[in-house]
Design an enzyme around this catalytic site. Structure first.
Site, short mmCIF file in Angstrom:
data_model
loop_
_atom_site.label_atom_id
_atom_site.label_comp_id
_atom_site.label_asym_id
_atom_site.label_seq_id
_atom_site.Cartn_x
_atom_site.Cartn_y
_atom_site.Cartn_z
CG HIS A 118 -2.99 2.61 -2.32
ND1 HIS A 118 -2.86 2.51 -0.94
CD2 HIS A 118 -4.17 1.99 -2.62
CE1 HIS A 118 -3.91 1.87 -0.45
NE2 HIS A 118 -4.71 1.55 -1.44
CB CYS A 139 0.18 19.22 -18.63
SG CYS A 139 0.17 17.81 -19.78
CB VAL A 166 3.09 5.93 -2.76
CG1 VAL A 166 1.64 5.50 -2.81
CG2 VAL A 166 3.30 6.98 -1.66
CD GLN A 177 -2.57 -1.33 2.60
OE1 GLN A 177 -3.68 -0.85 2.77
NE2 GLN A 177 -1.92 -1.98 3.55
#
Length: 319
Positions: free
Chosen positions: A154, A217, A138, A136
């Site tokens: 996750h 972005c 990251v 779980q």
């Protein structure tokens, strides 16, 4: 006191955000007595010796690498609330605050090294004691320790996704762009930061947030960028769920290590294993939601527990 809802939220988004906040705030209480160390340890040793044990890990595995857990006595939830998916998607002020803090904190998490617990689990996987490893976390430390394959339930912090067009960018690339937009900021802000949190950000005063310049972005120019991890209020991708189900089907038992199982995506694995009458062991520093489903409950520090088990398994190999 209930947190104010960002003005940008529609009613459905507000409801999803509030549901995510309830999940974040869930307190895991004692529901079953932990067993004496020698009994729990022996039960878990027998599970591992039989092989094909599915291992699910949580933040408690990484605390010895300097990354705090969420719900332990010193957990980050006592001083910090992680972002929800709804805030990333719909609230620009929250998103900017995260990235100011994340820009400072990521380089600290990025420098974290696997600890002995990560290495032992990777060894057990290589030896066939574990049928698979689901984390779980990251932080990517299982992978760095040599575990392969690992299902990052996750996701992990190595990439960033644009919520507007779906483009993915490596976190290291984004970090370079943020450094160019904020020369000297990370070092100065880190000196003023209070702590590093499990999601890779730090606690910063609002004055630092206001000095931060966000980039956009590379494909569409949107500022809707989010670490490519599953946040509270967001669903685990369907293909990842399918991979988890395949591992469950191939496993004879479940070992939970360093997790309170407060989040349903992890707890559901324990429920599925329990419903099929497969044994469950839990090694955790505090209570776990899986305790009432577990055959073996060992309340202890993670790294010394795994070292102790490894020594016993080694003795068995030489008998």
């Amino acid at each position: 006191m209930e947190e104010p809802t960002p003005a940008a939220f529609t009613k459905p988004v507000e409801n999803a955000h509030k549901a995510a906040l309830r999940s974040i705030a869930r307190v895991v209480h004692d529901t079953a007595e932990p067993q004496p160390e020698e009994i729990a340890r022996e039960g878990i040793r027998e599970m591992l010796a039989s092989g094909d044990v599915l291992c699910v890990t949580g933040a408690g595995v990484s605390t010895d690498s300097g990354i705090p857990d969420y719900r332990g006595p010193q957990g980050s939830l006592h001083r910090h609330r992680p972002m929800t998916y709804q805030e990333f998607q719909h609230d620009s002020a929250s998103r900017r605050r995260y990235w100011a803090r994340g820009f400072v904190g990521w380089r600290q998490m990025h420098r974290a090294e696997p600890n002995e617990a990560h290495r032992l689990l990777a060894d057990w996987q290589a030896e066939g004691l574990l049928s698979g490893l689901i984390t779980q976390n990251v932080d990517g430390l299982h992978r760095a320790a040599g575990a392969d394959p690992v299902i990052h339930l996750h996701g992990d912090m190595d990439s960033v996704i644009c919520l507007h067009c779906g483009n993915r960018e490596m976190r290291s690339s984004l970090d370079t762009r943020l450094q160019e937009a904020n020369p000297g900021y990370a070092e100065a802000a880190f000196a003023a930061a209070e702590n590093v949190n499990p999601d890779g950000d730090v606690t910063l005063d609002q004055s630092w947030v206001e000095q931060f310049h966000m980039v956009t972005c590379l494909v569409c120019g949107s500022e809707k960028l989010k670490p490519d991890v599953v946040y509270f209020g967001e669903s685990v991708p369907a293909e990842r769920k399918a991979a988890v189900q395949e591992l469950i089907a191939a496993s004879s038992a479940l070992l939970v290590v360093g997790s309170s199982m407060a989040v349903m995506s992890g707890f559901k694995i324990a429920l599925t294993m329990h419903q099929s009458n497969r044994p469950i062991g839990v090694i955790n520093g505090g209570p776990s939601r899986a305790d009432t489903k577990a055959d073996w409950r060992w309340r202890t520090r993670i790294t010394p527990a795994l070292q102790s088990l490894n020594a016993l398994l080694g003795e068995q190999d030489h008998q």
